[in-house]
Design a protein around this motif. Structure first.
Motif, mmCIF file in Angstrom:
data_model
loop_
_atom_site.group_PDB
_atom_site.id
_atom_site.type_symbol
_atom_site.label_atom_id
_atom_site.label_comp_id
_atom_site.label_asym_id
_atom_site.label_seq_id
_atom_site.Cartn_x
_atom_site.Cartn_y
_atom_site.Cartn_z
ATOM 1 N N LEU A 1 -2.329 4.152 -12.069
ATOM 2 C CA LEU A 1 -1.738 3.917 -10.752
ATOM 3 C C LEU A 1 -2.648 4.413 -9.630
ATOM 4 N N VAL A 2 -3.363 5.484 -9.877
ATOM 5 C CA VAL A 2 -4.308 6.009 -8.876
ATOM 6 C C VAL A 2 -5.490 5.058 -8.747
ATOM 7 N N ALA A 3 -5.968 4.543 -9.860
ATOM 8 C CA ALA A 3 -7.096 3.605 -9.817
ATOM 9 C C ALA A 3 -6.714 2.329 -9.058
ATOM 10 N N GLU A 4 -5.501 1.842 -9.286
ATOM 11 C CA GLU A 4 -5.042 0.653 -8.570
ATOM 12 C C GLU A 4 -4.902 0.934 -7.071
ATOM 13 N N CYS A 5 -4.390 2.096 -6.746
ATOM 14 C CA CYS A 5 -4.233 2.482 -5.349
ATOM 15 C C CYS A 5 -5.602 2.624 -4.685
ATOM 16 N N ARG A 6 -6.534 3.202 -5.403
ATOM 17 C CA ARG A 6 -7.898 3.365 -4.886
ATOM 18 C C ARG A 6 -8.512 1.996 -4.563
ATOM 19 N N ASP B 1 -4.771 12.324 -9.946
ATOM 20 C CA ASP B 1 -5.602 12.210 -11.141
ATOM 21 C C ASP B 1 -6.371 10.888 -11.103
ATOM 22 N N PRO B 2 -7.694 10.918 -10.903
ATOM 23 C CA PRO B 2 -8.457 9.674 -10.792
ATOM 24 C C PRO B 2 -8.446 8.826 -12.060
ATOM 25 N N GLU B 3 -8.086 9.423 -13.185
ATOM 26 C CA GLU B 3 -8.045 8.686 -14.442
ATOM 27 C C GLU B 3 -6.731 7.934 -14.640
ATOM 28 N N HIS B 4 -5.738 8.234 -13.841
ATOM 29 C CA HIS B 4 -4.433 7.595 -13.967
ATOM 30 C C HIS B 4 -4.519 6.164 -13.443
ATOM 31 N N LEU C 1 0.840 -1.202 0.000
ATOM 32 C CA LEU C 1 0.000 0.000 0.000
ATOM 33 C C LEU C 1 0.872 1.248 0.000
ATOM 34 N N GLU C 2 1.927 1.249 0.794
ATOM 35 C CA GLU C 2 2.847 2.397 0.836
ATOM 36 C C GLU C 2 3.424 2.658 -0.556
ATOM 37 N N HIS C 3 3.855 1.607 -1.222
ATOM 38 C CA HIS C 3 4.408 1.738 -2.574
ATOM 39 C C HIS C 3 3.360 2.291 -3.541
ATOM 40 N N GLN C 4 2.134 1.769 -3.463
ATOM 41 C CA GLN C 4 1.082 2.242 -4.371
ATOM 42 C C GLN C 4 0.723 3.699 -4.107
ATOM 43 N N LEU C 5 0.665 4.104 -2.855
ATOM 44 C CA LEU C 5 0.365 5.497 -2.535
ATOM 45 C C LEU C 5 1.451 6.415 -3.075
ATOM 46 N N GLN C 6 2.703 6.028 -2.904
ATOM 47 C CA GLN C 6 3.807 6.831 -3.436
ATOM 48 C C GLN C 6 3.758 6.900 -4.956
ATOM 49 N N ALA C 7 3.522 5.770 -5.604
ATOM 50 C CA ALA C 7 3.471 5.733 -7.070
ATOM 51 C C ALA C 7 2.323 6.582 -7.610
ATOM 52 N N ALA C 8 1.232 6.630 -6.861
ATOM 53 C CA ALA C 8 0.076 7.418 -7.291
ATOM 54 C C ALA C 8 0.245 8.909 -6.983
ATOM 55 N N GLY C 9 1.271 9.261 -6.216
ATOM 56 C CA GLY C 9 1.481 10.653 -5.841
ATOM 57 C C GLY C 9 0.553 11.110 -4.732
ATOM 58 N N ALA C 10 0.100 10.184 -3.914
ATOM 59 C CA ALA C 10 -0.823 10.508 -2.826
ATOM 60 C C ALA C 10 -0.104 11.305 -1.741
ATOM 61 N N PRO C 11 -0.830 12.189 -1.070
ATOM 62 C CA PRO C 11 -0.212 13.016 -0.040
ATOM 63 C C PRO C 11 -0.011 12.302 1.296
ATOM 64 N N LEU C 12 -0.611 11.139 1.476
ATOM 65 C CA LEU C 12 -0.537 10.431 2.747
ATOM 66 C C LEU C 12 0.249 9.139 2.617
ATOM 67 N N SER C 13 0.870 8.752 3.703
ATOM 68 C CA SER C 13 1.512 7.436 3.768
ATOM 69 C C SER C 13 0.440 6.404 4.095
ATOM 70 N N ALA C 14 0.795 5.140 4.023
ATOM 71 C CA ALA C 14 -0.155 4.077 4.356
ATOM 72 C C ALA C 14 -0.597 4.183 5.806
ATOM 73 N N ALA C 15 0.348 4.446 6.702
ATOM 74 C CA ALA C 15 0.014 4.566 8.122
ATOM 75 C C ALA C 15 -0.908 5.760 8.361
ATOM 76 N N GLU C 16 -0.600 6.883 7.754
ATOM 77 C CA GLU C 16 -1.412 8.081 7.950
ATOM 78 C C GLU C 16 -2.812 7.891 7.361
ATOM 79 N N ALA C 17 -2.909 7.245 6.207
ATOM 80 C CA ALA C 17 -4.219 6.988 5.601
ATOM 81 C C ALA C 17 -5.067 6.088 6.491
ATOM 82 N N HIS C 18 -4.433 5.053 7.072
ATOM 83 C CA HIS C 18 -5.182 4.163 7.966
ATOM 84 C C HIS C 18 -5.561 4.892 9.248
ATOM 85 N N GLY C 19 -4.677 5.716 9.771
ATOM 86 C CA GLY C 19 -5.010 6.519 10.945
ATOM 87 C C GLY C 19 -6.189 7.436 10.672
ATOM 88 N N LEU C 20 -6.202 8.054 9.498
ATOM 89 C CA LEU C 20 -7.321 8.911 9.106
ATOM 90 C C LEU C 20 -8.622 8.125 9.092
#
Length: 181
Positions: free
Chosen positions: A58-63, A53-56, A9-28
Motif C-alpha cells: 500500500l505504501v508503494a502504491e501510494c508512493r 514501511d516502504p516495503e508494504h 490520493l487521500e484514500h491511498q495516504l490513509q491506507a498507507a498510514g501516512a501522516p499527511l492528508s492529500a491537501a497537506e502533502a500537495h501544500g508541502l
C-alpha cells in the motif's frame, strides 16, 4: 495539469498510514517549490510518507501516486504556473471537508517553505503579508454546519487567495523560469 484525483490520493495516504492528508502533502510540495528548493523529490516523499514501511504494498502504491502528483506539479510549474491549484476535495464535497483541506494545504505549504530554509527576508512586503495570511488560513476551523451560498462563495475566494499567494511567493522568489523541482 493532469493531477491525481484528490479522493483517491487521500484514500491511498490513509491506507498507507501516512501522516499527511492529500491537501497537506500537495501544500508541502508547493511550499518546497515556492522556495525554489533544489531538492530531489525524495525529501518531499520522505516527509509525505514518514514512518511508513516502504516495503508494504500500500505504501508503494501510494508512493507511485505521489510521484505522479510530483511530476504533474513540476510540469505545471515549468510553464506559466497558472495550472497549479491547491489539491482539494471536489466542489460537491461538504464545506467543512473543503475548508479543512484548504487549512491543511496552507499548513503543508508553510511547512514546505520552512523545511526549505527560506527566510522572510527574501520576500517582498506583499509576499510577507500573503505568507502571514496563509498562516491565518492554516489555523482556520470550520464549524461543520450546513453551508449556504455565501459561505461557499467565501471559501472559493479563500481558495483563490491561497493560489494567488502561492504564485506571488513563487514569482517573488524568481522561480517562474526555473522551479528546480
Amino acid at each position: 495539469m493532469d493531477t491525481p484525483d484528490y479522493e483517491q490520493l487521500e484514500h491511498q495516504l490513509q491506507a498507507a498510514g501516512a501522516p499527511l492528508s492529500a491537501a497537506e502533502a500537495h501544500g508541502l510540495l508547493c511550499g518546497l517549490a515556492g522556495a525554489g528548493a533544489a531538492l530531489l523529490p525524495q525529501l518531499w516523499l520522505d516527509e509525505a510518507l514518514a514512518d511508513c514501511d516502504p516495503e508494504h504494498l500500500l505504501v508503494a502504491e501510494c508512493r507511485a501516486r505521489l510521484e505522479s502528483l510530483y511530476r504533474a506539479t513540476a510540469a505545471a510549474l515549468d510553464g506559466p504556473g497558472l495550472e497549479v491549484r491547491p489539491l482539494l476535495p471536489a466542489d460537491d464535497r461538504p464545506l467543512a471537508e473543503r475548508s479543512g483541506a484548504l487549512a491543511a494545504w496552507c499548513q503543508g505549504f508553510l511547512y514546505g517553505l520552512g523545511l526549505s530554509g527560506m527566510g522572510e527576508a527574501h520576500l517582498s512586503p506583499e509576499s510577507r503579508e500573503a505568507l502571514h495570511d496563509l498562516g491565518q488560513l492554516a489555523a482556520m476551523a470550520s464549524d461543520g454546519q450546513e453551508s449556504d451560498e455565501r459561505e461557499v462563495a467565501a471559501l472559493e475566494e479563500l481558495i483563490e487567495f491561497a493560489w494567488v499567494a502561492f504564485m506571488l511567493i513563487f514569482h517573488d522568489l524568481g522561480q517562474e523560469s526555473n522551479p528546480r523541482l
